[in-house]
Motif scaffolding. Structure first.
Motif, PDB file in Angstrom:
ATOM      1  N   ARG A  29      61.876 121.347   4.903  1.00  0.00           N
ATOM      2  CA  ARG A  29      60.826 121.529   3.484  1.00  0.00           C
ATOM      3  C   ARG A  29      60.276 123.168   3.480  1.00  0.00           C
ATOM      4  O   ARG A  29      59.011 123.409   2.531  1.00  0.00           O
TER       5      ARG A  29
ATOM      6  N   ILE B 295      79.460 129.738   2.930  1.00  0.00           N
ATOM      7  CA  ILE B 295      80.543 129.256   3.204  1.00  0.00           C
ATOM      8  C   ILE B 295      81.747 129.139   1.483  1.00  0.00           C
ATOM      9  O   ILE B 295      82.550 130.226   1.786  1.00  0.00           O
TER      10      ILE B 295
ATOM     11  N   SER C 137      76.089 125.174  -2.631  1.00  0.00           N
ATOM     12  CA  SER C 137      74.573 125.486  -1.762  1.00  0.00           C
ATOM     13  C   SER C 137      75.270 125.672  -0.416  1.00  0.00           C
ATOM     14  O   SER C 137      74.054 125.653  -0.019  1.00  0.00           O
TER      15      SER C 137
ATOM     16  N   ALA D  47      73.490 116.197  -6.700  1.00  0.00           N
ATOM     17  CA  ALA D  47      72.136 116.014  -6.521  1.00  0.00           C
ATOM     18  C   ALA D  47      72.044 117.004  -4.997  1.00  0.00           C
ATOM     19  O   ALA D  47      70.796 117.340  -5.199  1.00  0.00           O
ATOM     20  N   LYS D  48      72.937 117.146  -4.621  1.00  0.00           N
ATOM     21  CA  LYS D  48      72.927 117.761  -3.329  1.00  0.00           C
ATOM     22  C   LYS D  48      73.168 119.783  -3.288  1.00  0.00           C
ATOM     23  O   LYS D  48      73.577 120.058  -2.638  1.00  0.00           O
ATOM     24  N   LYS D  49      73.488 119.310  -4.239  1.00  0.00           N
ATOM     25  CA  LYS D  49      73.825 121.212  -5.123  1.00  0.00           C
ATOM     26  C   LYS D  49      75.343 121.697  -4.697  1.00  0.00           C
ATOM     27  O   LYS D  49      75.929 122.356  -4.207  1.00  0.00           O
TER      28      LYS D  49
ATOM     29  N   ASN E 239      76.896 125.296   3.239  1.00  0.00           N
ATOM     30  CA  ASN E 239      77.696 124.299   4.230  1.00  0.00           C
ATOM     31  C   ASN E 239      76.560 123.106   4.044  1.00  0.00           C
ATOM     32  O   ASN E 239      75.014 123.893   3.716  1.00  0.00           O
ATOM     33  N   ASP E 240      76.142 121.880   3.927  1.00  0.00           N
ATOM     34  CA  ASP E 240      75.041 120.955   4.213  1.00  0.00           C
ATOM     35  C   ASP E 240      74.162 121.279   5.099  1.00  0.00           C
ATOM     36  O   ASP E 240      74.614 120.460   6.909  1.00  0.00           O
ATOM     37  N   LEU E 241      73.169 121.664   5.165  1.00  0.00           N
ATOM     38  CA  LEU E 241      72.066 121.889   7.029  1.00  0.00           C
ATOM     39  C   LEU E 241      72.171 120.887   7.497  1.00  0.00           C
ATOM     40  O   LEU E 241      71.800 120.808   9.085  1.00  0.00           O
TER      41      LEU E 241
ATOM     42  N   LYS F  97      63.043 127.147   1.417  1.00  0.00           N
ATOM     43  CA  LYS F  97      64.111 127.743   0.878  1.00  0.00           C
ATOM     44  C   LYS F  97      64.898 128.837   0.485  1.00  0.00           C
ATOM     45  O   LYS F  97      63.903 129.590   0.749  1.00  0.00           O
ATOM     46  N   LEU F  98      66.206 129.362  -0.357  1.00  0.00           N
ATOM     47  CA  LEU F  98      66.798 130.577  -0.382  1.00  0.00           C
ATOM     48  C   LEU F  98      65.631 131.007  -1.199  1.00  0.00           C
ATOM     49  O   LEU F  98      66.148 130.577  -1.823  1.00  0.00           O
TER      50      LEU F  98
HETATM   51  C1  LIG Z   1      80.191 118.599  13.985  1.00  0.00           C
HETATM   52  C2  LIG Z   1      80.356 118.687  12.745  1.00  0.00           C
HETATM   53  C3  LIG Z   1      79.482 120.337  11.834  1.00  0.00           C
HETATM   54  C4  LIG Z   1      80.673 120.576  10.484  1.00  0.00           C
HETATM   55  C5  LIG Z   1      80.352 121.699  10.698  1.00  0.00           C
HETATM   56  C6  LIG Z   1      80.846 122.571   9.198  1.00  0.00           C
HETATM   57  C7  LIG Z   1      80.112 123.380  10.253  1.00  0.00           C
HETATM   58  C8  LIG Z   1      80.789 125.067   8.805  1.00  0.00           C
HETATM   59  C9  LIG Z   1      79.780 125.661   8.515  1.00  0.00           C
HETATM   60  C10 LIG Z   1      80.090 126.603   7.806  1.00  0.00           C
HETATM   61  C11 LIG Z   1      79.003 127.977   8.256  1.00  0.00           C
HETATM   62  C12 LIG Z   1      78.568 128.084   6.505  1.00  0.00           C
HETATM   63  C13 LIG Z   1      77.487 128.565   6.202  1.00  0.00           C
HETATM   64  C14 LIG Z   1      76.413 128.361   5.145  1.00  0.00           C
HETATM   65  O1  LIG Z   1      76.886 127.665   3.643  1.00  0.00           O
HETATM   66  S1  LIG Z   1      75.062 129.023   5.052  1.00  0.00           S
HETATM   67  C15 LIG Z   1      74.299 128.874   3.698  1.00  0.00           C
HETATM   68  C16 LIG Z   1      73.617 127.394   3.969  1.00  0.00           C
HETATM   69  N1  LIG Z   1      73.196 127.129   2.567  1.00  0.00           N
HETATM   70  C17 LIG Z   1      71.796 126.447   2.660  1.00  0.00           C
HETATM   71  O2  LIG Z   1      71.146 127.350   3.240  1.00  0.00           O
HETATM   72  C18 LIG Z   1      71.335 126.857   1.117  1.00  0.00           C
HETATM   73  C19 LIG Z   1      69.796 125.669   0.963  1.00  0.00           C
HETATM   74  N2  LIG Z   1      69.754 125.284   0.489  1.00  0.00           N
HETATM   75  C20 LIG Z   1      68.636 126.024  -0.623  1.00  0.00           C
HETATM   76  O3  LIG Z   1      67.737 126.830  -0.389  1.00  0.00           O
HETATM   77  C21 LIG Z   1      68.044 125.242  -2.059  1.00  0.00           C
HETATM   78  O4  LIG Z   1      68.527 123.577  -1.615  1.00  0.00           O
HETATM   79  C22 LIG Z   1      68.833 126.102  -2.877  1.00  0.00           C
HETATM   80  C23 LIG Z   1      68.435 127.374  -3.118  1.00  0.00           C
HETATM   81  C24 LIG Z   1      70.184 125.987  -2.840  1.00  0.00           C
HETATM   82  C25 LIG Z   1      68.103 125.276  -4.492  1.00  0.00           C
HETATM   83  O5  LIG Z   1      67.333 125.674  -4.624  1.00  0.00           O
HETATM   84  P1  LIG Z   1      66.852 123.980  -5.335  1.00  0.00           P
HETATM   85  O6  LIG Z   1      65.267 124.249  -5.478  1.00  0.00           O
HETATM   86  O7  LIG Z   1      67.485 124.477  -7.112  1.00  0.00           O
HETATM   87  O8  LIG Z   1      66.914 122.486  -5.564  1.00  0.00           O
HETATM   88  P2  LIG Z   1      66.753 121.908  -3.821  1.00  0.00           P
HETATM   89  O9  LIG Z   1      66.319 122.922  -3.035  1.00  0.00           O
HETATM   90  O10 LIG Z   1      65.544 120.615  -4.529  1.00  0.00           O
HETATM   91  O11 LIG Z   1      67.852 120.706  -4.056  1.00  0.00           O
HETATM   92  C26 LIG Z   1      68.333 119.930  -4.662  1.00  0.00           C
HETATM   93  C27 LIG Z   1      68.780 118.992  -2.938  1.00  0.00           C
HETATM   94  O12 LIG Z   1      69.761 119.464  -2.394  1.00  0.00           O
HETATM   95  C28 LIG Z   1      69.201 119.191  -0.815  1.00  0.00           C
HETATM   96  N3  LIG Z   1      70.085 120.628  -0.447  1.00  0.00           N
HETATM   97  C29 LIG Z   1      70.898 121.389  -1.598  1.00  0.00           C
HETATM   98  N4  LIG Z   1      70.931 122.530  -0.738  1.00  0.00           N
HETATM   99  C30 LIG Z   1      71.621 121.754   0.675  1.00  0.00           C
HETATM  100  C31 LIG Z   1      72.096 122.372   1.625  1.00  0.00           C
HETATM  101  N5  LIG Z   1      72.760 122.989   1.995  1.00  0.00           N
HETATM  102  N6  LIG Z   1      72.245 121.813   2.604  1.00  0.00           N
HETATM  103  C32 LIG Z   1      71.094 120.180   2.891  1.00  0.00           C
HETATM  104  N7  LIG Z   1      70.691 120.401   1.755  1.00  0.00           N
HETATM  105  C33 LIG Z   1      70.457 120.655   0.363  1.00  0.00           C
HETATM  106  C34 LIG Z   1      68.025 119.935  -0.849  1.00  0.00           C
HETATM  107  O13 LIG Z   1      67.565 119.271   0.353  1.00  0.00           O
HETATM  108  C35 LIG Z   1      67.826 118.849  -2.054  1.00  0.00           C
HETATM  109  O14 LIG Z   1      67.515 117.678  -1.379  1.00  0.00           O
HETATM  110  P3  LIG Z   1      66.232 116.589  -1.735  1.00  0.00           P
HETATM  111  O15 LIG Z   1      66.680 116.310  -3.325  1.00  0.00           O
HETATM  112  O16 LIG Z   1      66.861 115.540  -0.652  1.00  0.00           O
HETATM  113  O17 LIG Z   1      65.100 117.060  -1.138  1.00  0.00           O
END
Ligand SMILES: CCCCCCCCCCC/C=C/C(=O)SCCNC(=O)CCNC(=O)[C@H](O)C(C)(C)COP(=O)(O)OP(=O)(O)OC[C@H]1O[C@@H](n2cnc3c(N)ncnc32)[C@H](O)[C@@H]1OP(=O)(O)O
Length: 397
Positions: A393, A252, A201, A162-164, A203-205, A396-397
């Motif tokens: 919101r 990541i 998707s 659900a959170k990809k 890191n959970d932002l 989105k990427l």
């Molecule tokens: C203090 C300790 C902390 C420790 C942390 C450790 C740190 C290590 C970190 C290492 C560095 C990493 C870097 C990365 O990975 S950068 C990449 C980060 N990812 C993103 O930016 C992706 C963000 N997501 C999106 O842009 C879109 O969701 C996506 C294109 C992936 C999908 O779009 P789609 O329209 O198909 O689907 P939804 O957006 O509706 O997604 C469904 C629900 O999932 C939630 N979601 C998706 N991806 C993420 C994410 N990366 N973080 C948080 N939530 C995410 C999205 O919000 C939807 O949620 P809801 O249903 O509640 O709205």
């Protein structure tokens, strides 16, 4: 502009309570004590438990912290008595929801539940970590990761569709534990894959919204330490490591692919590293592995400009081993992996060592440098604003 002290972040609000922070969670899963007063903990027991929380050796994860927060508030102030925060204060809203979900639970019962929970946490943080064979494998702390072993293959499945399959802090820890166990178990091959339509998707932002007592600097320090440990496990993994990329991959989850031995992808997959968009910089050793794999200019297009590759493009660049039609992806890939898993495991391990060992020292140095650069990046306005935009919101990427 600095967003951390206000806006959607934890801190500086009437809902803040030291040491009790949050993450989205369904509180009914708590299994709350609602029993009679004869069983209930004293105020002294409760005070001791509050002190004990600060001494826990392991971070219990955000879901547990949210449970602790809600119980603490209920035990000290009774049923939720403050107005629900507005939509923008989503962190405080999450905390408020958890507290409010405790309804009319009495202060005494909340106190007891708090004491019980802390006592379970203390016990588990003191027990030695088992070096278990596959059959006794310690299961991940959260349901968001599922680890299975069958036919000589240990499969680590990201299970948050659900959170990809975005990676929570607990999932990083669980993956580290799963890789450590897999490196010692009976399996010949280890696979990382995802549930649902996404591979991952990234890191959970929302990980970055959980400000600890030490503030932003402490958060960046502990995130960098976790990232470094996480990537080190991939660098050091001794057996064939295969990514079964069942859908789009972001951040990541893409960068660490350079540390896998084989990457199979469905033709629905894409590969996206939008670090500049997020005010961040590359990790997973990709600043080193990507230029080696695909040449410096193709790597720069991905890592600096966030160019998203299709599965076919990623295969042409050498990041992906082979692309399969989505309709037959699972069948074809698993049939192939089952056949490979019958090969002599020691020969595969030794061959991997020869291929990878001379690079290991370099990879560890790269990982350390990337983690330390990110530690600074995470404290920058560029990064905070980008994450805030996603969470509100707007982007989105
Ligand atoms: C203090 C300790 C902390 C420790 C942390 C450790 C740190 C290590 C970190 C290492 C560095 C990493 C870097 C990365 O990975 S950068 C990449 C980060 N990812 C993103 O930016 C992706 C963000 N997501 C999106 O842009 C879109 O969701 C996506 C294109 C992936 C999908 O779009 P789609 O329209 O198909 O689907 P939804 O957006 O509706 O997604 C469904 C629900 O999932 C939630 N979601 C998706 N991806 C993420 C994410 N990366 N973080 C948080 N939530 C995410 C999205 O919000 C939807 O949620 P809801 O249903 O509640 O709205």
């Amino acid at each position: 502009m600095t967003l951390w002290p206000g806006g959607p972040w934890l801190g500086g609000t009437s809902l803040e309570t030291t040491n009790h922070w949050l993450s989205p969670l369904q509180v009914p899963a708590l299994g709350l004590h609602v029993g009679g007063p004869a069983m209930l903990a004293s105020q002294k027991d409760f005070n001791n438990a509050v002190s004990q929380v600060k001494l826990l050796k392991e971070d219990p994860g955000n879901e547990v912290k949210l449970k602790l927060y809600a119980l603490y508030k209920q035990a000290t102030e009774g049923p939720c008595n403050v107005p629900k925060p507005g939509m923008l204060g989503f962190i405080n809203k999450t905390k408020w929801d958890a507290w409010n979900a405790l309804g009319s639970l009495s202060k005494e019962a909340a106190r007891q539940n708090y004491v019980d929970l802390v006592s379970r946490l203390s016990a588990s943080s003191e027990s030695p970590s088992p070096e278990a064979p596959a059959a006794d494998r310690k299961q991940p702390e959260s349901d968001s990761l599922v680890v299975t072993s069958e036919d000589g293959i240990t499969t680590i499945r990201l299970n948050r569709p659900a959170k990809k399959n975005a990676l929570t802090t607990q999932m990083y820890r669980d993956i580290i534990a799963a890789l450590q166990a897999a490196s010692k178990d009976e399996s010949a091959i280890t696979v990382l894959t995802g549930s649902g339509d996404y591979y991952c998707s990234g890191n959970d932002l929302t990980n970055f919204t959980h400000l600890p007592a030490g503030g932003l600097e402490e958060m960046a320090r502990s995130a960098a330490a976790l990232l470094r440990d996480f990537v080190n496990c991939f660098i050091d993994f001794p057996k064939p490591l295969v990514a079964v990329v069942n859908g789009p991959a972001v951040g990541i989850s893409v960068t660490i692919l350079g540390l896998f031995d084989v990457v199979y992808a469905t033709d629905r997959a894409s590969f996206h590293t939008p670090f500049s968009h997020l005010g961040q910089s590359p990790e997973g050793c990709s600043s080193y592995t990507f230029p080696k794999i695909m040449g410096s200019s193709k790597a720069a297009e991905m890592l600096l400009f966030g160019k998203k590759l299709t599965a076919q493009e990623a295969c042409a660049q050498g990041l992906v081993t082979e692309v399969f039609p989505d309709g037959t992806f699972q069948k074809e890939v698993w049939a192939r992996l089952k056949a490979y898993s019958k090969l002599p495991p020691n020969a595969m391990r030794i061959s991997k060592q020869i291929i990878r060992n001379r690079e290991k020292e370099k990879l560890h140095a790269v990982n350390a440098e990337e983690s330390s650069v990110l530690r600074e990046r995470w404290q920058s306005d560029e990064c905070m604003n980008a994450i805030a935009s996603f969470l509100s919101r707007k982007v989105k990427l």
